[in-house]
Design an enzyme around this catalytic site. Structure first.
Site, PDB file in Angstrom:
ATOM      1  N   GLU A   1      39.689  18.442 -17.723  1.00  0.00           N
ATOM      2  CA  GLU A   1      38.609  19.295 -17.253  1.00  0.00           C
ATOM      3  C   GLU A   1      39.002  20.125 -16.039  1.00  0.00           C
ATOM      4  O   GLU A   1      38.595  21.288 -15.913  1.00  0.00           O
ATOM      5  CB  GLU A   1      37.382  18.427 -16.915  1.00  0.00           C
ATOM      6  CG  GLU A   1      36.764  17.738 -18.104  1.00  0.00           C
ATOM      7  CD  GLU A   1      37.407  16.402 -18.456  1.00  0.00           C
ATOM      8  OE1 GLU A   1      36.942  15.745 -19.404  1.00  0.00           O
ATOM      9  OE2 GLU A   1      38.382  16.016 -17.760  1.00  0.00           O
TER      10      GLU A   1
ATOM     11  N   LYS B   1      42.563   5.849 -37.138  1.00  0.00           N
ATOM     12  CA  LYS B   1      41.117   5.865 -36.971  1.00  0.00           C
ATOM     13  C   LYS B   1      40.452   5.589 -38.318  1.00  0.00           C
ATOM     14  O   LYS B   1      40.860   6.121 -39.343  1.00  0.00           O
ATOM     15  CB  LYS B   1      40.646   7.223 -36.437  1.00  0.00           C
ATOM     16  CG  LYS B   1      40.913   7.429 -34.954  1.00  0.00           C
ATOM     17  CD  LYS B   1      40.289   8.723 -34.474  1.00  0.00           C
ATOM     18  CE  LYS B   1      40.477   8.891 -32.968  1.00  0.00           C
ATOM     19  NZ  LYS B   1      39.891  10.147 -32.466  1.00  0.00           N
TER      20      LYS B   1
ATOM     21  N   ARG C   1      34.118  16.375 -13.338  1.00  0.00           N
ATOM     22  CA  ARG C   1      35.533  16.079 -13.127  1.00  0.00           C
ATOM     23  C   ARG C   1      36.319  17.319 -12.681  1.00  0.00           C
ATOM     24  O   ARG C   1      37.445  17.199 -12.218  1.00  0.00           O
ATOM     25  CB  ARG C   1      36.132  15.513 -14.417  1.00  0.00           C
ATOM     26  CG  ARG C   1      35.328  14.373 -15.016  1.00  0.00           C
ATOM     27  CD  ARG C   1      36.007  13.737 -16.192  1.00  0.00           C
ATOM     28  NE  ARG C   1      36.732  12.553 -15.773  1.00  0.00           N
ATOM     29  CZ  ARG C   1      37.586  11.874 -16.525  1.00  0.00           C
ATOM     30  NH1 ARG C   1      37.847  12.287 -17.751  1.00  0.00           N
ATOM     31  NH2 ARG C   1      38.200  10.817 -16.072  1.00  0.00           N
TER      32      ARG C   1
END
Length: 622
Positions: A361, A276, A389
């Protein structure tokens, strides 16, 4: 930008020589940094996918070959190379291009992906559709290591692994580990060898030609040799041919490997390792800070934000730590959003009571239910859009059993630049219909803190919704006190019209109330609704107006209409809220005004609905 300016489609990219791709990657990375610094957006993740994006469009015949990007905030290089370079200055702005893939934006955006872990399922559907239609094209899913924590990923892989005649490639973009330099060349060699036709044919020949004992020895050697270098076993057992890991920034490794994989049948799994923030030292040093910055100077980097107003996320963070210090049964849970949801300080101060369950979730909600069964006090910090979700788990595992779980719903209502995929427009409607649920909406920072305490002490499931960003600058009470349960309050006394405002709509409703001399109530509770206050206002006013930053259909206004009908009270009623359409990205204040949910818009809607008679009556009474 000599190379980048001539790339208007992947077809242009494929005309370049291999030697030109490295300079192109440097130009593309520089363009991403410059572009995001001017508009804001996701940066670290996109700097990590520059070479991978180039390699995919160079090797595969996009858009005929389908590429599905999981969690599409890593697709800025993809957008730039697919004809949207000049539109990047409009990124995430009203009527500009989205920060995520959108099918209606480009033929190269094969699937809308702003929530994670959907790519493999979608790509499998595309691969099997191609097989059914007799089309010879590939489906590629690019998924991050964080997204691999979701159960849906393994459901999809379990399904895909049984089809040995499809053109499906899953690329794991792993940006949480590194390849040490001494083994880089070896990894490149093994990746090219294991993805090559010779290796694939040798495995198939061996299965048909070698005698049993020799075949078993060969298979054990193959698995052992790959296992020494790579974590292949799990993916191989799911039916995928595992290749890697390889350096995701090394085009001389990526391109030959992808070219070899393109000629293999059956489910393929390529593990690439990226970093990243690659190529921008500030983002490399702090990829979290540069994950989703606003505008900044690339030479100076991101400067600390200066604001006298607290964000609602910070309000939650402070409350959580204060309550945890008071009650050792409190457990903090996040599905991979520690920073966004405000659990960083809690993790530091109470590490034994902090759980990041990954992008899962559904598991987060049922995990909280299990804790509640044993007398703990779980607090699930989750974005409104992400709780969708875990809806089945919320109903069956928490509410049906009336378990004591507190839900802190960040990013409720419109969220601005992230757009429709991240807007928390539906939680009022989908929560208030669930038995045993308590639902509150905060009108300011201090009320948010009080509501969190109210929810925490309620013996059952309770949710507090609050918006993204800063509050109104309310004075904070450090005490951990709750609110009178199920009770609203009148914030302004007027005549004729009674405006029942929920959460963030209290402030603009007060503005409209001043213009119209209307009564304004801060209802606080969506469920249980303060029916006594509602009927009091209905009996003393000529009309009722409800205002909410949520979907009108099934929302708080619907709750008011139901309560009036149940009481046999016939009264003119106007429901204001978010319309029955998806609302695109843009400045949140501008979007609310477009929906008529600022003070002027609320006043205008009331005038339009009730006309001169009621307004004249209001003036006369005032």
């Amino acid at each position: 930008m000599n190379l980048l300016k001539i790339i208007n489609s992947p077809a242009d990219l494929r005309l370049l020589t291999r030697a030109q791709l490295r300079p192109l990657a440097d130009e593309l990375r520089e363009f991403v940094i410059d572009s995001v610094s001017q508009t804001g957006g996701h940066l670290s993740s996109n700097l990590g996918t520059v070479e991978l994006t180039i390699a995919l469009h160079y090797v595969f015949n996009t858009p005929e070959d389908r590429v599905v990007w999981d969690v599409g905030h890593q697709t800025y290089p993809h957008k730039i190379l697919t004809g949207r370079r000049d539109q990047m200055k409009t990124l995430r702005q009203f009527e500009g291009i989205s920060g995520f893939p959108r099918r209606d934006e480009s033929q190269y955006d094969t699937f809308g992906t702003a929530h994670s872990s959907t790519s493999i399922s979608a790509a499998l559907g595309m691969a099997l559709a191609a097989k059914t239609k007799g089309e010879n094209r590939h489906a590629v899913a690019v998924i991050g290591d964080g997204a691999m924590t979701a159960g849906m990923v393994f459901e999809a892989m379990n399904n895909a692994g049984v089809y040995d005649d499809i053109n499906l490639l899953v690329i794991l973009n792993d940006n949480d580990m590194s390849i040490s330099p001494p083994v880089g060349a070896l990894n490149r060699y093994l990746a090219r060898l294991m993805s090559g036709q010779f290796y694939a044919k040798a495995k198939n020949v061996g299965k048909s030609m070698l005698p049993g004992p020799v075949l078993q020895l060969a298979k054990r050697f193959e698995e052992h040799a790959k296992g020494m270098i790579v974590p292949a076993t799990m993916f191989e057992e799911l039916g995928f041919n595992y290749i890697g890991p390889i350096d995701g920034h090394d085009l001389e490794s990526l391109i030959p490997t992808l070219q070899n994989l393109k000629h293999l049948k059956g489910p393929q799994f390529l593990h690439v390792v990226t970093k990243k923030g690659q190529g921008y030292k500030l983002a490399e040093a702090d990829p979290v800070l540069y994950h989703g910055p606003g505008k900044f100077n690339p030479a100076e980097g991101i400067k600390p934000a200066t604001s006298s107003k607290m964000t609602y996320t910070q309000v939650f963070s402070d409350w959580l730590c204060d309550m945890a210090a008071q009650d050792d049964k409190l457990i903090g849970i996040t599905p991979a959003m520690a920073g966004g949801s405000g659990l960083v300080e809690f993790e530091q101060r109470f590490p034994a009571r902090y759980y990041d369950v990954g992008i899962a979730e559904q598991h987060a909600v049922t995990f909280a239910a299990g804790l509640a069964c044993e007398g703990m006090k779980p607090v699930v910090a989750i974005y409104s859009t992400f709780l969708q979700r875990g809806y089945d788990q919320l109903i069956h595992d928490v509410a049906l059993q009336n378990l004591d779980v507190t839900f802190a719903l960040d990013r409720a209502g419109l969220v601005g630049a992230d757009g429709a995929t991240h807007a928390g427009n539906y939680d009022i409607a989908y929560l208030r219909c669930i038995p045993n649920m308590v639902v509150m909406a905060a009108s300011d920072e201090n009320e948010c803190r009080q509501m969190l305490s109210t929810a925490y002490h309620y013996k059952g499931p309770a949710a507090v919704r609050y918006p993204r960003g800063s509050g109104v600058g309310a004075v904070m009470d450090k005490a951990l006190v709750g609110l009178p349960f199920g009770k609203g309050e009148i914030r302004r006394h007027g005549k004729g019209i009674a405006i029942l405002a929920f959460g963030t709509m209290v402030a603009p409703s007060l503005g409209a109330g001043e213009v119209l001399n209307a009564t304004v109530a801060n209802m606080r509770f969506i469920k249980p609704l303060d029916v006594a206050l509602l009927l009091e206002l209905a009996n003393s006013h000529d009309a009722i107006v409800t205002v909410e930053e949520g979907a009108i259909m099934g929302g708080a206004g619907s709750a008011v209409a139901e309560a009036l009908a149940a009481a046999g009270c016939v009264k003119p009623l106007l429901n204001l809220g978010l319309p029955d359409r998806f609302i695109d990205h843009g400045d949140a204040t501008q979007l609310l005004a477009m929906c008529g949910l600022n003070a002027d818009g609320i006043a205008a809607s009331i005038r339009q609905r009730f006309g001169k008679e009621v307004l004249h009556l209001m003036v006369a009474q005032s």
